[in-house]
Write a protein that holds these residues in place. Sequence first.
Motif, PDB file in Angstrom:
ATOM      1  N   VAL A 138      -5.691   9.367  20.417  1.00  0.00           N
ATOM      2  CA  VAL A 138      -6.893  10.209  20.413  1.00  0.00           C
ATOM      3  C   VAL A 138      -6.701  11.442  19.530  1.00  0.00           C
ATOM      4  O   VAL A 138      -7.603  11.849  18.809  1.00  0.00           O
ATOM      5  N   GLY A 145     -13.348   3.660  14.387  1.00  0.00           N
ATOM      6  CA  GLY A 145     -13.605   3.149  15.730  1.00  0.00           C
ATOM      7  C   GLY A 145     -12.966   4.012  16.803  1.00  0.00           C
ATOM      8  O   GLY A 145     -13.587   4.293  17.840  1.00  0.00           O
ATOM      9  N   VAL A 146     -11.760   4.453  16.563  1.00  0.00           N
ATOM     10  CA  VAL A 146     -11.094   5.325  17.532  1.00  0.00           C
ATOM     11  C   VAL A 146     -11.837   6.653  17.613  1.00  0.00           C
ATOM     12  O   VAL A 146     -12.081   7.170  18.708  1.00  0.00           O
ATOM     13  N   ARG A 147     -12.219   7.193  16.464  1.00  0.00           N
ATOM     14  CA  ARG A 147     -12.958   8.465  16.472  1.00  0.00           C
ATOM     15  C   ARG A 147     -14.268   8.328  17.236  1.00  0.00           C
ATOM     16  O   ARG A 147     -14.650   9.218  17.993  1.00  0.00           O
ATOM     17  N   ARG A 148     -14.932   7.212  17.072  1.00  0.00           N
ATOM     18  CA  ARG A 148     -16.214   6.984  17.743  1.00  0.00           C
ATOM     19  C   ARG A 148     -16.027   6.992  19.260  1.00  0.00           C
ATOM     20  O   ARG A 148     -16.891   7.471  19.992  1.00  0.00           O
ATOM     21  N   TYR A 149     -14.912   6.463  19.742  1.00  0.00           N
ATOM     22  CA  TYR A 149     -14.677   6.355  21.180  1.00  0.00           C
ATOM     23  C   TYR A 149     -13.610   7.326  21.686  1.00  0.00           C
ATOM     24  O   TYR A 149     -13.079   7.155  22.775  1.00  0.00           O
ATOM     25  N   ARG A 150     -13.375   8.353  20.924  1.00  0.00           N
ATOM     26  CA  ARG A 150     -12.324   9.327  21.252  1.00  0.00           C
ATOM     27  C   ARG A 150     -12.488   9.900  22.667  1.00  0.00           C
ATOM     28  O   ARG A 150     -11.526   9.978  23.417  1.00  0.00           O
ATOM     29  N   ARG A 151     -13.678  10.312  23.017  1.00  0.00           N
ATOM     30  CA  ARG A 151     -13.901  10.887  24.360  1.00  0.00           C
ATOM     31  C   ARG A 151     -13.596   9.885  25.460  1.00  0.00           C
ATOM     32  O   ARG A 151     -12.937  10.211  26.442  1.00  0.00           O
ATOM     33  N   ALA A 152     -14.062   8.661  25.294  1.00  0.00           N
ATOM     34  CA  ALA A 152     -13.830   7.633  26.314  1.00  0.00           C
ATOM     35  C   ALA A 152     -12.335   7.308  26.420  1.00  0.00           C
ATOM     36  O   ALA A 152     -11.793   7.211  27.532  1.00  0.00           O
ATOM     37  N   ILE A 153     -11.672   7.154  25.290  1.00  0.00           N
ATOM     38  CA  ILE A 153     -10.236   6.857  25.308  1.00  0.00           C
ATOM     39  C   ILE A 153      -9.482   8.002  25.970  1.00  0.00           C
ATOM     40  O   ILE A 153      -8.596   7.778  26.799  1.00  0.00           O
ATOM     41  N   TYR A 155     -10.633  10.098  28.172  1.00  0.00           N
ATOM     42  CA  TYR A 155     -10.932  10.079  29.610  1.00  0.00           C
ATOM     43  C   TYR A 155     -10.084   9.022  30.314  1.00  0.00           C
ATOM     44  O   TYR A 155      -9.451   9.292  31.332  1.00  0.00           O
ATOM     45  N   TYR A 156     -10.086   7.823  29.768  1.00  0.00           N
ATOM     46  CA  TYR A 156      -9.364   6.729  30.422  1.00  0.00           C
ATOM     47  C   TYR A 156      -7.850   6.887  30.330  1.00  0.00           C
ATOM     48  O   TYR A 156      -7.124   6.308  31.151  1.00  0.00           O
TER      49      TYR A 156
END
Length: 164
Positions: A138, A145-153, A155-156
Motif C-alpha cells: 500500500v 490497480g493497487v493504487r485504485r484499491y489502496r484504501r481497501a488493501i 483496511y484489510y
Amino acid sequence: MGDRHEVLLSQAVRLREEGNAQARERLVDLADRHPQDAGIAYQAAWAHDTAGLEAEAVPFYERALRGTGLSPEDRHGAYLGLGSTYRVLGRYEESLATLRRALDEFPDDPALRTFLAMALYNVGEAREAVRSLLKVIVSTSEDAGVRRYRRAIGYYADNLDETQ
C-alpha cells in the motif's frame, strides 16, 4: 582514521563492489587493525555476506552496530544485513529482534518491513507477515490497480479475517 586508512578502505570497498574476492581479505585485515571502526566492520560484513559467508558476516555486522560513526544509510544497511543474515542462518528470534530494533530507528521502512515479514513467516506468524507485506504494498506500489484499491488493501491489512 588517517588518510592512508581511508585510502585502503576505499580501495577495498571498490574491490567489493567489483566482486573481487581480495576485498574480503583486505577488509578483514583492516577490521583486525581497527576493531573500533564501525564503518570498516560494516564493509567487512557486507563482503562476507555477498560471498555467501553469512555466519562469518555476523560478528562484523554486530561490531558495526555496536560502534559509532556509521552514516544513517550504512546503519540501515547493517541492520538489514544482520537481520536478513540471522534469518538465513535459521536464527529467527535474533532476526526478529534485530529488524524490530531497526524499525525503531527507521520506522515504516519498506525494506525492513519486508525482511521482517519473512522472519515472521519463519516463526509461524503468517497473519502478521501478510499484514506487514500488505502495508508495504500500500505504501510503495505505483501499480494502478493497487493504487485504485489502496484504501481497501490498507483496511484489510488490519482486518484480514473480516467477512460479511
